[in-house]
Design an enzyme around this catalytic site. Sequence first.
Site, PDB file in Angstrom:
ATOM      1  N   TYR A 140       0.847  -1.206   0.000  1.00 17.95           N
ATOM      2  CA  TYR A 140       0.000   0.000   0.000  1.00 17.95           C
ATOM      3  C   TYR A 140       0.879   1.251   0.000  1.00 17.95           C
ATOM      4  CZ  TYR A 140      -3.563   3.374   1.542  1.00 17.95           C
ATOM      5  OH  TYR A 140      -4.410   4.465   1.640  1.00 17.95           O
TER       6      TYR A 140
HETATM    7  N1  LIG Z   1      -9.732   5.313   4.761  1.00 20.10           N
HETATM    8  C1  LIG Z   1      -8.548   5.812   5.097  1.00 20.10           C
HETATM    9  O1  LIG Z   1      -8.152   5.783   6.281  1.00 20.10           O
HETATM   10  C2  LIG Z   1      -7.672   6.436   4.039  1.00 20.10           C
HETATM   11  C3  LIG Z   1      -6.564   7.178   4.468  1.00 20.10           C
HETATM   12  C4  LIG Z   1      -5.735   7.744   3.516  1.00 20.10           C
HETATM   13  C5  LIG Z   1      -6.012   7.586   2.181  1.00 20.10           C
HETATM   14  N2  LIG Z   1      -7.086   6.861   1.782  1.00 20.10           N
HETATM   15  C6  LIG Z   1      -7.307   6.718   0.340  1.00 20.10           C
HETATM   16  O2  LIG Z   1      -8.589   7.187   0.018  1.00 20.10           O
HETATM   17  C7  LIG Z   1      -9.031   6.574  -1.189  1.00 20.10           C
HETATM   18  C8  LIG Z   1     -10.465   6.096  -1.022  1.00 20.10           C
HETATM   19  O3  LIG Z   1     -10.510   5.084  -0.047  1.00 20.10           O
HETATM   20  P1  LIG Z   1     -11.664   4.959   1.036  1.00 20.10           P
HETATM   21  O4  LIG Z   1     -11.002   5.032   2.360  1.00 20.10           O
HETATM   22  O5  LIG Z   1     -12.785   5.861   0.733  1.00 20.10           O
HETATM   23  O6  LIG Z   1     -12.054   3.417   0.841  1.00 20.10           O
HETATM   24  P2  LIG Z   1     -13.323   2.684   0.215  1.00 20.10           P
HETATM   25  O7  LIG Z   1     -14.562   3.109   0.920  1.00 20.10           O
HETATM   26  O8  LIG Z   1     -12.972   1.240   0.209  1.00 20.10           O
HETATM   27  O9  LIG Z   1     -13.392   3.244  -1.273  1.00 20.10           O
HETATM   28  C9  LIG Z   1     -12.561   2.793  -2.290  1.00 20.10           C
HETATM   29  C10 LIG Z   1     -13.206   3.125  -3.605  1.00 20.10           C
HETATM   30  O10 LIG Z   1     -12.324   2.716  -4.659  1.00 20.10           O
HETATM   31  C11 LIG Z   1     -13.074   1.927  -5.570  1.00 20.10           C
HETATM   32  N3  LIG Z   1     -12.236   1.009  -6.319  1.00 20.10           N
HETATM   33  C12 LIG Z   1     -11.511  -0.043  -5.881  1.00 20.10           C
HETATM   34  N4  LIG Z   1     -10.893  -0.644  -6.913  1.00 20.10           N
HETATM   35  C13 LIG Z   1     -11.240   0.051  -8.028  1.00 20.10           C
HETATM   36  C14 LIG Z   1     -10.934  -0.069  -9.402  1.00 20.10           C
HETATM   37  N5  LIG Z   1     -10.159  -1.054  -9.881  1.00 20.10           N
HETATM   38  N6  LIG Z   1     -11.461   0.831 -10.274  1.00 20.10           N
HETATM   39  C15 LIG Z   1     -12.265   1.824  -9.822  1.00 20.10           C
HETATM   40  N7  LIG Z   1     -12.613   1.972  -8.541  1.00 20.10           N
HETATM   41  C16 LIG Z   1     -12.100   1.100  -7.656  1.00 20.10           C
HETATM   42  C17 LIG Z   1     -14.097   1.227  -4.705  1.00 20.10           C
HETATM   43  O11 LIG Z   1     -15.131   0.718  -5.531  1.00 20.10           O
HETATM   44  P3  LIG Z   1     -15.971  -0.617  -5.145  1.00 20.10           P
HETATM   45  O12 LIG Z   1     -16.941  -0.179  -4.088  1.00 20.10           O
HETATM   46  O13 LIG Z   1     -16.591  -1.009  -6.418  1.00 20.10           O
HETATM   47  O14 LIG Z   1     -14.982  -1.623  -4.624  1.00 20.10           O
HETATM   48  C18 LIG Z   1     -14.522   2.378  -3.819  1.00 20.10           C
HETATM   49  O15 LIG Z   1     -15.398   3.224  -4.504  1.00 20.10           O
HETATM   50  C19 LIG Z   1      -8.017   5.474  -1.491  1.00 20.10           C
HETATM   51  O16 LIG Z   1      -7.133   5.908  -2.492  1.00 20.10           O
HETATM   52  C20 LIG Z   1      -7.297   5.296  -0.169  1.00 20.10           C
HETATM   53  O17 LIG Z   1      -5.992   4.799  -0.330  1.00 20.10           O
HETATM   54  C21 LIG Z   1      -7.921   6.296   2.680  1.00 20.10           C
END
Ligand SMILES: NC(=O)c1ccc[n+]([C@@H]2O[C@H](COP(=O)([O-])OP(=O)(O)OC[C@H]3O[C@@H](n4cnc5c(N)ncnc54)[C@H](OP(=O)(O)O)[C@@H]3O)[C@@H](O)[C@H]2O)c1
Length: 272
Positions: A140
């Site tokens: 990651y």
């Molecule tokens: N949560 C945290 O603590 C955190 C902290 C720092 C950064 N981030 C970053 O924030 C971003 C969003 O994550 P989140 O926390 O909101 O998690 P999340 O709720 O799991 O959302 C991830 C999103 O990415 C989509 N996705 C996964 N694989 C994909 C693909 N191949 N093509 C297009 N869409 C895809 C998922 O779609 P599906 O629903 O269809 O799977 C979902 O809409 C990520 O880049 C993550 O690394 C998160």
Amino acid sequence: MVVTGASTGIGRATAQRLATDGFHVVAGVRTEAAAAEVKAGRIEPVLLDITDESQVTALADRVRADRRPLRAVVNNAGIAVNAPIEALPPAEWRRQFEVSVFGQVAVIQALMPALLRSKGRIVNIGSTGGKVAMPGFGAYSGAKFAMEAVSDSLRREVEPFGVTVAVIIPGAVRTKLTERGNATAERLIAGMTPEQRTRYAGLTKAFRTTTESWGTNGLDASVVADAVSKAIRERRPRTRYTVGRDAAVMTRLTHLVSDRLLDRMVRRTMGL
Ligand SMILES: NC(=O)c1ccc[n+]([C@@H]2O[C@H](COP(=O)([O-])OP(=O)(O)OC[C@H]3O[C@@H](n4cnc5c(N)ncnc54)[C@H](OP(=O)(O)O)[C@@H]3O)[C@@H](O)[C@H]2O)c1
């Protein structure tokens, strides 16, 4: 406006926030069910798996067909594929990078003609993991560090043409990423050899405790959406926006302390 990964979490909150700001949002989702869920007044869902070339091309076609200038693309889609580095199979490494690096780059490339025309903005959702690589999070963090570098190069390439690039660096946020990442981690742990399971028993326990605390104590996704909105609307956007105290502290620490001291601090934070 284009937002990838808009079905849940930060992407969903961002699509909603930008729609509230008055923008028309093309929201990438991967299923018809998610499309039906996110569809709203100013939110137009499109089927978009960022690792699927034909869907990325279709997105570019959709944007080109629109008379409105493309104000910004928010590269948010992401997954977490985590296990100790020696125990993470190459195919899983590739899966992490396919989504979190190559997919992002594919979207940027496909939309660049429209962004150049509109002098638009690219907002990449990074992570504190893209600044500090904790044990157990190698893939990651590898992908997020890579996107930090890609964002720097890109900014230096396209800003002369009026396209700005910003990275949003959230700390812990309460989304499905934790639960999804933990399910992946449990599957990967189950696939480890007995020796590896013994070797990394302490790390596995610390990984679980750490991610559980993120799931409980993380910020609401709307706080990240606010930062994205700022990066898009501010007259002179910053190159990076941290979101949350943890992100601000960790990011700053990398400039202030030695690797060895940071090693100790990270291990202590994880209870190792
Ligand atoms: N949560 C945290 O603590 C955190 C902290 C720092 C950064 N981030 C970053 O924030 C971003 C969003 O994550 P989140 O926390 O909101 O998690 P999340 O709720 O799991 O959302 C991830 C999103 O990415 C989509 N996705 C996964 N694989 C994909 C693909 N191949 N093509 C297009 N869409 C895809 C998922 O779609 P599906 O629903 O269809 O799977 C979902 O809409 C990520 O880049 C993550 O690394 C998160």
